[in-house]
Design an enzyme around this catalytic site. Structure first.
Site, PDB file in Angstrom:
ATOM      1  NE  ARG A 184      -7.326   4.729   5.447  1.00 11.03           N
ATOM      2  CZ  ARG A 184      -6.743   5.791   5.957  1.00 11.03           C
ATOM      3  NH1 ARG A 184      -7.101   6.234   7.127  1.00 11.03           N
ATOM      4  NH2 ARG A 184      -5.803   6.440   5.302  1.00 11.03           N
ATOM      5  CE  LYS A 223      -1.728   1.711   3.970  1.00 12.53           C
ATOM      6  NZ  LYS A 223      -1.510   3.152   4.161  1.00 12.53           N
ATOM      7  CG  ASN A 224       2.526   2.715   3.546  1.00 14.34           C
ATOM      8  OD1 ASN A 224       1.338   3.014   3.371  1.00 14.34           O
ATOM      9  ND2 ASN A 224       3.064   2.581   4.750  1.00 14.34           N
ATOM     10  CG  ASP A 277       3.266   1.570   9.287  1.00  9.40           C
ATOM     11  OD1 ASP A 277       2.884   2.408  10.113  1.00  9.40           O
ATOM     12  OD2 ASP A 277       3.388   1.832   8.069  1.00  9.40           O
ATOM     13  CB  CYS A 299      -4.523  11.183  11.538  1.00 10.88           C
ATOM     14  SG  CYS A 299      -2.996  10.357  11.869  1.00 10.88           S
ATOM     15  NE  ARG A 320       0.804  10.451   9.995  1.00 12.11           N
ATOM     16  CZ  ARG A 320       0.391   9.357   9.364  1.00 12.11           C
ATOM     17  NH1 ARG A 320      -0.723   8.785   9.705  1.00 12.11           N
ATOM     18  NH2 ARG A 320       1.099   8.857   8.385  1.00 12.11           N
TER      19      ARG A 320
HETATM   20  C1  UD1 Z   1       4.579   6.961   6.249  1.00 14.66           C
HETATM   21  C2  UD1 Z   1       3.680   5.762   6.087  1.00 14.66           C
HETATM   22  C3  UD1 Z   1       3.160   5.315   7.451  1.00 14.66           C
HETATM   23  C4  UD1 Z   1       4.320   5.063   8.397  1.00 14.66           C
HETATM   24  C5  UD1 Z   1       5.251   6.276   8.449  1.00 14.66           C
HETATM   25  C6  UD1 Z   1       6.505   6.032   9.275  1.00 14.66           C
HETATM   26  C7  UD1 Z   1       2.708   6.045   3.902  1.00 14.66           C
HETATM   27  C8  UD1 Z   1       1.492   6.361   3.094  1.00 14.66           C
HETATM   28  N1  UD1 Z   1       2.569   6.109   5.234  1.00 14.66           N
HETATM   29  O1  UD1 Z   1       3.790   8.015   6.794  1.00 14.66           O
HETATM   30  O2  UD1 Z   1       2.398   4.123   7.273  1.00 14.66           O
HETATM   31  O3  UD1 Z   1       3.830   4.807   9.689  1.00 14.66           O
HETATM   32  O4  UD1 Z   1       5.664   6.627   7.113  1.00 14.66           O
HETATM   33  O5  UD1 Z   1       7.214   4.957   8.789  1.00 14.66           O
HETATM   34  O6  UD1 Z   1       3.737   5.695   3.376  1.00 14.66           O
HETATM   35  N2  UD1 Z   1       6.649  14.730  10.515  1.00 14.66           N
HETATM   36  C9  UD1 Z   1       6.720  16.073  10.803  1.00 14.66           C
HETATM   37  N3  UD1 Z   1       6.655  16.948   9.757  1.00 14.66           N
HETATM   38  C10 UD1 Z   1       6.540  16.556   8.458  1.00 14.66           C
HETATM   39  C11 UD1 Z   1       6.478  15.164   8.174  1.00 14.66           C
HETATM   40  C12 UD1 Z   1       6.533  14.282   9.238  1.00 14.66           C
HETATM   41  O7  UD1 Z   1       6.841  16.479  11.956  1.00 14.66           O
HETATM   42  O8  UD1 Z   1       6.512  17.404   7.558  1.00 14.66           O
HETATM   43  C13 UD1 Z   1       6.707  13.734  11.621  1.00 14.66           C
HETATM   44  C14 UD1 Z   1       5.405  12.925  11.745  1.00 14.66           C
HETATM   45  O9  UD1 Z   1       4.435  13.634  12.505  1.00 14.66           O
HETATM   46  C15 UD1 Z   1       5.886  11.667  12.409  1.00 14.66           C
HETATM   47  C16 UD1 Z   1       7.307  11.481  11.827  1.00 14.66           C
HETATM   48  O10 UD1 Z   1       7.679  12.771  11.313  1.00 14.66           O
HETATM   49  O11 UD1 Z   1       5.983  11.858  13.798  1.00 14.66           O
HETATM   50  C17 UD1 Z   1       7.387  10.451  10.709  1.00 14.66           C
HETATM   51  O12 UD1 Z   1       6.461  10.781   9.692  1.00 14.66           O
HETATM   52  P1  UD1 Z   1       6.662  10.376   8.167  1.00 14.66           P
HETATM   53  O13 UD1 Z   1       7.874   9.525   8.012  1.00 14.66           O
HETATM   54  O14 UD1 Z   1       6.534  11.595   7.344  1.00 14.66           O
HETATM   55  O15 UD1 Z   1       5.376   9.468   7.948  1.00 14.66           O
HETATM   56  P2  UD1 Z   1       4.344   9.512   6.740  1.00 14.66           P
HETATM   57  O16 UD1 Z   1       5.043   9.738   5.476  1.00 14.66           O
HETATM   58  O17 UD1 Z   1       3.209  10.397   7.115  1.00 14.66           O
END
Ligand code: UD1
Length: 419
Positions: free
Chosen positions: A398, A22-23, A306, A118, A123
Site C-alpha cells: 500500500r 504517498k501521503n 509514521d 482501522c 480515526r
Molecule cells: C495522516 C496520514 C497518516 C499519518 C497521520 C498522522 C495520510 C493519507 N495519512 O492520517 O499516515 O499517520 O496523518 O501524521 O496522509 N482525528 C480525530 N478526528 C478527526 C480527524 C482526526 O479525532 O476528524 C484524530 C485521529 O484519530 C488521530 C489524530 O487525530 O488520533 C491524527 O489524525 P490525522 O492527523 O487526521 O491523521 P490522518 O489524516 O488520518
C-alpha cells in the site's frame, strides 16, 4: 498472498532514490476534482493506495490516463462527475474521505461512506465534518454515509481542535471554491500540506500560510487543472535510514528535502549515527551498535508517528534502553508482539513501549498488521540472524514502491515469494 523472505545480518550499503510521497499523492490526485480541465501529475508512486484513489476518482467519472513518462498521471475531471464515494472503495483506504470537501465545493453535494475504524485506532472524521459545517454545509449521517450539501460554500474562520492532517487537507481543498476568505487555524504543518497547497496554486487557487498553523484561502469561482510534481517520500527515506542503522550500515537516500525528516535525523544522531544532510539527499552511517534513545511521536515538526515502528525496530538492537511514546494514535503498537517473535525485549506500558536493546535478534516467521508495522518487521528481519518471513505484505504494497528491489540494491538478501 505474497510473503517476503529475508536472510538477515547483512549491513546495508549504497544509495537509493525515494519515490513520490504517498501521503502527498493521495490528496493531490483527489484535488483534481476541483479543476475544470485536465490535471498533470509527476512522480506519482506506483502503489496499491494510488490504484484505490484512481478507482475512487474513476467512480466519480474522472478519467485517468498514464502520462508519457514513468510515474506520470493525467486526470480529467472536466466532464460532469458523480457525487458519491461508496463503502466498497472507502473501506479499502480511509484517505478516500478526502473527496468530501472537493465534491461539495464543486458540485454542491457529496455522499461519502464513513470509513469505519482501522487497526491503529478509531480515526473518526468529526474535525472534517465540523469544519465543513462552518463553511455552510448541511451534514447528515445516514446508513453509514455522510451527506454534505450546500449550494456554494461560504468562507469562514475555522479553528481545528487538533492539527489533523486529513481535516486540514479536506477543508483547504473545499475552501478554494468557497465564496470569500477562509482562515484555518491550528492547521497541520506537515510537508504534505504544503505540497497540496503548491498543487492547488498551480490550479489558480490563492492560498497563503501553508506550513504554518494559520492558512488563508481566497475562494475562486472556478479552478483549472493542476500541473504538479509530488515531493519525495520522507517516511520511505526514514525507513531505509532506520534499516541502515539497525544493520550497522551506510545508506544514502536521494530525492527529498532533509528538513522534512529533521526530527527523525536528530534522533538518529542521538542514537549515535553520523548523518550528512545535502540539499536533496541524506546519508546515515552507523557507528557500530547504536545507543538507546527515547522519543515521542508528535505532529510535524515533531517525530512522525509514521516512523515510530521502524525506529523501534532499530532500537531493539541498541546498547541500552529506549522509551517510545505514541501520542497520535491509540493502538499503534501492533508490531510489538511480532518484533518480540524475533527476540526483541519490549514491554507495553499504556501509550509507551519500553525497549531493552539486545545484542542480536533471531529470524522467525512474522505477520504484518499495518503499513508501517510491516516496514518495522522488514527492518527487524534485515538485522536478525537467519531467516525471517513476513506474511500479509499487501500492507507493505500500500505504501512502498518496489521496496524489496530497492533493499536488494543495498545488498539485502530479500525476495518476494508467492504463498
Ligand atoms: C495522516 C496520514 C497518516 C499519518 C497521520 C498522522 C495520510 C493519507 N495519512 O492520517 O499516515 O499517520 O496523518 O501524521 O496522509 N482525528 C480525530 N478526528 C478527526 C480527524 C482526526 O479525532 O476528524 C484524530 C485521529 O484519530 C488521530 C489524530 O487525530 O488520533 C491524527 O489524525 P490525522 O492527523 O487526521 O491523521 P490522518 O489524516 O488520518
Amino acid at each position: 498472498m505474497d510473503k517476503i523472505k529475508i536472510i538477515g545480518g547483512v549491513a546495508l550499503k549504497g544509495s537509493v532514490e525515494v519515490s513520490g510521497a504517498k501521503n502527498s499523492a493521495l490528496p493531490v490526485l483527489i484535488s483534481s476534482i476541483l479543476g475544470n480541465s485536465p490535471s498533470y501529475f509527476k512522480k506519482v508512486p506506483d502503489l496499491q493506495d494510488i490504484k484505490t484513489t484512481e478507482a475512487v476518482l474513476n467512480h466519480l467519472g474522472i478519467t485517468t490516463q498514464a502520462g508519457s513518462l514513468e510515474n506520470e498521471i493525467i486526470l480529467d475531471s472536466s466532464k460532469t462527475i458523480s457525487f458519491e464515494a461508496p463503502y466498497d472503495l472507502v473501506r479499502k483506504m480511509r484517505a478516500s474521505v478526502l473527496v468530501l470537501g472537493p465534491l461539495v465545493a464543486k458540485l454542491g453535494k457529496a455522499k461519502v461512506s464513513l470509513p469505519g475504524g482501522c487497526a491503529i485506532g478509531a480515526r473518526p472524521i468529526n474535525f472534517h465534518l465540523t469544519a465543513l459545517e462552518k463553511l455552510g454545509a448541511k451534514i447528515t449521517l445516514e446508513n453509514g454515509y455522510v451527506f454534505a450539501e450546500c449550494k456554494r460554500l461560504q468562507g469562514n474562520r475555522v479553528t481545528f481542535e487538533f492539527p489533523s492532517v486529513g481535516a486540514t487537507e479536506n477543508i483547504m481543498m473545499a475552501a478554494c471554491l468557497a465564496k470569500g476568505e477562509t482562515i484555518l487555524e491550528n492547521c497541520a504543518k506537515e510537508p504534505e500540506i504544503k505540497d497540496l497547497a503548491d498543487s492547488l496554486r498551480s490550479m489558480g487557487a490563492e492560498i497563503e500560510g501553508d506550513g504554518t498553523e494559520t492558512i488563508r484561502i481566497q475562494g475562486k469561482d472556478q479552478l483549472a487543472g493542476a500541473k504538479h510534481s509530488i515531493i519525495g517520500d520522507r517516511i520511505e527515506a526514514g525507513t531505509f535510514l532506520a534499516a541502515a542503522l539497525a544493520t550497522q550500515g551506510k545508506v544514502e537516500v536521494k530525492g527529498l528535502d532533509p528538513i522534512h525528516l529533521e526530527a527523525v535525523l536528530t534522533k538518529f544522531e542521538t542514537a549515535g549515527a553520523k548523518i550528512t544532510r545535502a540539499p536533496k539527499s541524506i546519508t546515515l552511517e552507523a557507528n557500530g551498535r547504536s545507543w538507546g534513545t527515547d522519543f515521542q511521536t508528535l505532529p510535524f515538526p515533531g517525530f512522525p508517528t509514521d516512523m515510530q515502528a521502524q525506529f523501534m525496530a532499530a532500537m531493539c538492537l541498541a546498547d541500552g534502553s529506549s522509551v517510545i511514546t505514541e501520542t497520535i494514535f491509540e493502538n499503534r503498537f501492533l508490531h510489538v508482539p511480532e518484533l518480540m517473535r524475533l527476540g526483541a525485549d519490549l514491554v507495553i506500558r499504556s501509550n509507551a513501549v519500553h525497549v531493552r536493546g539486545k545484542s542480536e535478534l533471531i529470524g522467525a516467521p512474522v505477520m504484518a498488521t499495518d503499513l508501517r508495522a510491516s516496514a518495522s518487521l522488514v527492518i527487524g528481519g534485515l538485522a536478525a540472524r537467519g531467516e525471517t518471513t513476513v506474511s500479509r505484505i499487501y500492507h507493505l504494497d500500500r505504501g512502498y514502491e518496489k521496496m524489496e528491489m530497492k533493499l536488494k540494491s543495498l545488498g539485502a538478501q530479500i525476495e518476494r515469494v508467492k504463498e
